[in-house]
Design a protein around this motif. Structure first.
Motif, PDB file in Angstrom:
ATOM      1  N   TRP A 167      36.970  34.996  40.010  1.00 52.12           N
ATOM      2  CA  TRP A 167      36.645  33.588  39.818  1.00 52.12           C
ATOM      3  C   TRP A 167      36.244  32.873  41.110  1.00 52.12           C
ATOM      4  CZ3 TRP A 167      39.732  30.893  43.015  1.00 52.12           C
ATOM      5  CH2 TRP A 167      40.978  31.456  43.343  1.00 52.12           C
ATOM      6  N   CYS A 168      36.331  33.521  42.228  1.00 52.40           N
ATOM      7  CA  CYS A 168      36.162  32.896  43.541  1.00 52.40           C
ATOM      8  C   CYS A 168      34.690  32.713  43.912  1.00 52.40           C
ATOM      9  CB  CYS A 168      36.881  33.765  44.574  1.00 52.40           C
ATOM     10  SG  CYS A 168      36.513  33.417  46.284  1.00 52.40           S
ATOM     11  N   GLY A 169      34.246  31.461  44.023  1.00 49.43           N
ATOM     12  CA  GLY A 169      32.868  31.157  44.397  1.00 49.43           C
ATOM     13  C   GLY A 169      32.489  31.671  45.781  1.00 49.43           C
ATOM     14  N   PRO A 170      33.303  31.404  46.825  1.00 46.65           N
ATOM     15  CA  PRO A 170      32.974  31.932  48.149  1.00 46.65           C
ATOM     16  C   PRO A 170      32.940  33.467  48.191  1.00 46.65           C
ATOM     17  CG  PRO A 170      34.494  30.104  48.370  1.00 46.65           C
ATOM     18  CD  PRO A 170      34.401  30.418  46.899  1.00 46.65           C
ATOM     19  N   VAL A 204      36.135  49.020  51.253  1.00 49.07           N
ATOM     20  CA  VAL A 204      36.928  48.985  50.026  1.00 49.07           C
ATOM     21  C   VAL A 204      36.860  47.579  49.444  1.00 49.07           C
ATOM     22  CG1 VAL A 204      39.271  49.125  49.086  1.00 49.07           C
ATOM     23  CG2 VAL A 204      38.519  50.781  50.800  1.00 49.07           C
ATOM     24  N   LYS A 205      36.631  47.496  48.142  1.00 49.05           N
ATOM     25  CA  LYS A 205      36.709  46.221  47.421  1.00 49.05           C
ATOM     26  C   LYS A 205      38.044  46.210  46.683  1.00 49.05           C
ATOM     27  CE  LYS A 205      32.579  43.794  46.150  1.00 49.05           C
ATOM     28  NZ  LYS A 205      33.030  42.678  46.919  1.00 49.05           N
ATOM     29  N   PHE A 206      38.787  45.144  46.872  1.00 47.23           N
ATOM     30  CA  PHE A 206      40.096  45.031  46.213  1.00 47.23           C
ATOM     31  C   PHE A 206      40.202  43.684  45.523  1.00 47.23           C
ATOM     32  CE2 PHE A 206      44.555  43.528  46.573  1.00 47.23           C
ATOM     33  CZ  PHE A 206      45.071  44.320  45.557  1.00 47.23           C
ATOM     34  N   ASN A 207      40.301  43.716  44.195  1.00 49.24           N
ATOM     35  CA  ASN A 207      40.485  42.504  43.399  1.00 49.24           C
ATOM     36  C   ASN A 207      41.958  42.118  43.475  1.00 49.24           C
ATOM     37  OD1 ASN A 207      40.713  40.479  41.515  1.00 49.24           O
ATOM     38  ND2 ASN A 207      39.565  41.545  39.924  1.00 49.24           N
ATOM     39  N   ALA A 208      42.236  41.033  44.175  1.00 52.99           N
ATOM     40  CA  ALA A 208      43.619  40.606  44.414  1.00 52.99           C
ATOM     41  C   ALA A 208      44.324  40.106  43.160  1.00 52.99           C
ATOM     42  CB  ALA A 208      43.650  39.528  45.492  1.00 52.99           C
ATOM     43  N   GLU A 209      43.577  39.953  42.070  1.00 52.77           N
ATOM     44  CA  GLU A 209      44.184  39.560  40.795  1.00 52.77           C
ATOM     45  C   GLU A 209      43.796  40.556  39.699  1.00 52.77           C
ATOM     46  OE1 GLU A 209      43.267  35.440  40.015  1.00 52.77           O
ATOM     47  OE2 GLU A 209      44.371  34.782  41.792  1.00 52.77           O
ATOM     48  N   GLY A 210      43.464  41.767  40.114  1.00 50.67           N
ATOM     49  CA  GLY A 210      43.049  42.804  39.172  1.00 50.67           C
ATOM     50  C   GLY A 210      44.207  43.657  38.690  1.00 50.67           C
ATOM     51  N   ASN A 211      43.853  44.699  37.951  1.00 51.95           N
ATOM     52  CA  ASN A 211      44.888  45.551  37.362  1.00 51.95           C
ATOM     53  C   ASN A 211      44.834  46.998  37.849  1.00 51.95           C
ATOM     54  OD1 ASN A 211      42.550  46.231  36.020  1.00 51.95           O
ATOM     55  ND2 ASN A 211      43.517  46.421  34.013  1.00 51.95           N
ATOM     56  N   ASP A 256      46.878  39.719  32.970  1.00 47.07           N
ATOM     57  CA  ASP A 256      46.537  39.335  31.600  1.00 47.07           C
ATOM     58  C   ASP A 256      45.060  39.648  31.375  1.00 47.07           C
ATOM     59  OD1 ASP A 256      45.880  38.087  29.209  1.00 47.07           O
ATOM     60  OD2 ASP A 256      46.819  36.174  29.724  1.00 47.07           O
ATOM     61  N   PRO A 257      44.735  40.670  30.572  1.00 47.66           N
ATOM     62  CA  PRO A 257      43.338  41.052  30.355  1.00 47.66           C
ATOM     63  C   PRO A 257      42.475  39.922  29.795  1.00 47.66           C
ATOM     64  CG  PRO A 257      44.817  42.652  29.336  1.00 47.66           C
ATOM     65  CD  PRO A 257      45.663  41.533  29.860  1.00 47.66           C
ATOM     66  N   SER A 258      43.068  38.996  29.060  1.00 44.56           N
ATOM     67  CA  SER A 258      42.294  37.890  28.493  1.00 44.56           C
ATOM     68  C   SER A 258      41.853  36.900  29.578  1.00 44.56           C
ATOM     69  CB  SER A 258      43.099  37.162  27.406  1.00 44.56           C
ATOM     70  OG  SER A 258      44.164  36.432  27.980  1.00 44.56           O
ATOM     71  N   ARG A 259      42.441  37.013  30.769  1.00 41.77           N
ATOM     72  CA  ARG A 259      42.084  36.133  31.884  1.00 41.77           C
ATOM     73  C   ARG A 259      41.398  36.918  33.001  1.00 41.77           C
ATOM     74  NH1 ARG A 259      47.715  33.761  33.122  1.00 41.77           N
ATOM     75  NH2 ARG A 259      46.678  33.352  35.072  1.00 41.77           N
ATOM     76  N   ALA A 260      40.701  37.994  32.645  1.00 44.53           N
ATOM     77  CA  ALA A 260      40.082  38.875  33.641  1.00 44.53           C
ATOM     78  C   ALA A 260      39.073  38.157  34.534  1.00 44.53           C
ATOM     79  CB  ALA A 260      39.413  40.064  32.956  1.00 44.53           C
ATOM     80  N   TYR A 261      38.422  37.107  34.026  1.00 44.82           N
ATOM     81  CA  TYR A 261      37.408  36.401  34.810  1.00 44.82           C
ATOM     82  C   TYR A 261      37.817  34.978  35.165  1.00 44.82           C
ATOM     83  CZ  TYR A 261      34.687  40.508  34.064  1.00 44.82           C
ATOM     84  OH  TYR A 261      34.277  41.824  34.072  1.00 44.82           O
TER      85      TYR A 261
END
Length: 171
Positions: free
Chosen positions: A39-42, A67-74, A90-95
């Motif tokens: 969700w991060c614009g920057p 390495v790309k690491f999604n800090a709110e990923g699963n 929460d998969p429903s909040r993936a984006y």
């Protein structure tokens, strides 16, 4: 094909932590980590403007394992013998905003929190986080930082001393 044409097509070859740990056994390189969220614009600006720049991509691919690491990923992360799982993901909040991955805390600035995006630099042995840097970085701003860590100058001189002799090339 001309070198400039090839360079224009250069993209960052992103890896996962699990891949890097295997690659390190074949060839040791420092690790560059892009800590982001969906969700991060920057973070999206960093992808498009900075990591989309062929000079940045070429340098990252040559001198680091990016390495790309999604800090709110699963993703399940196995790092230094410890398993990190985002149990509150929460998969429903993936984006949109989601639970922070427990491994993300590793990239927090000492004495502070975690902001997105954060770029971090790690030794090839994956045992030492050299430096997390928070915020959007243009190609011109990230150039001396990449070259400071990519050339291993950080091992024997301060960034301030490195900058005294640094000549920017990415104008």
């Amino acid at each position: 094909m001309a070198a400039s044409s090839l360079r224009a097509q250069t993209k960052v070859q992103w890896y996962k932590f699990s891949e890097v740990q295997k690659l390190q056994k074949k060839q040791q390189k420092p690790i560059f980590v892009d800590v982001y969220t969906n969700w991060c614009g920057p973070c999206k600006m960093l992808d498009a403007q900075t990591f989309g720049d062929a000079r940045v991509a070429e340098y990252l691919n040559k001198h680091f394992y990016p390495v790309k690491f999604n800090a709110e990923g699963n993703d399940t992360i196995v790092f230094q013998g410890k398993v990190y799982i985002n149990e509150n993901y929460d998969p429903s909040r993936a984006y949109s905003r989601n639970a922070t991955h427990p491994f993300a805390g590793y990239f927090a600035v000492q004495g502070g929190g975690l902001a997105y995006p954060t770029t971090a630099y790690m030794d090839a042995d994956l045992k030492h986080l050299v430096q997390p840097i928070q915020g959007f970085l243009t190609p011109q701003y990230i150039e001396p930082i990449l070259k400071y860590f990519g050339s291993k100058a950080y091992l024997n001189k301060s960034f301030e001393d490195f900058m005294k002799d640094f000549k920017p090339e990415w104008n």
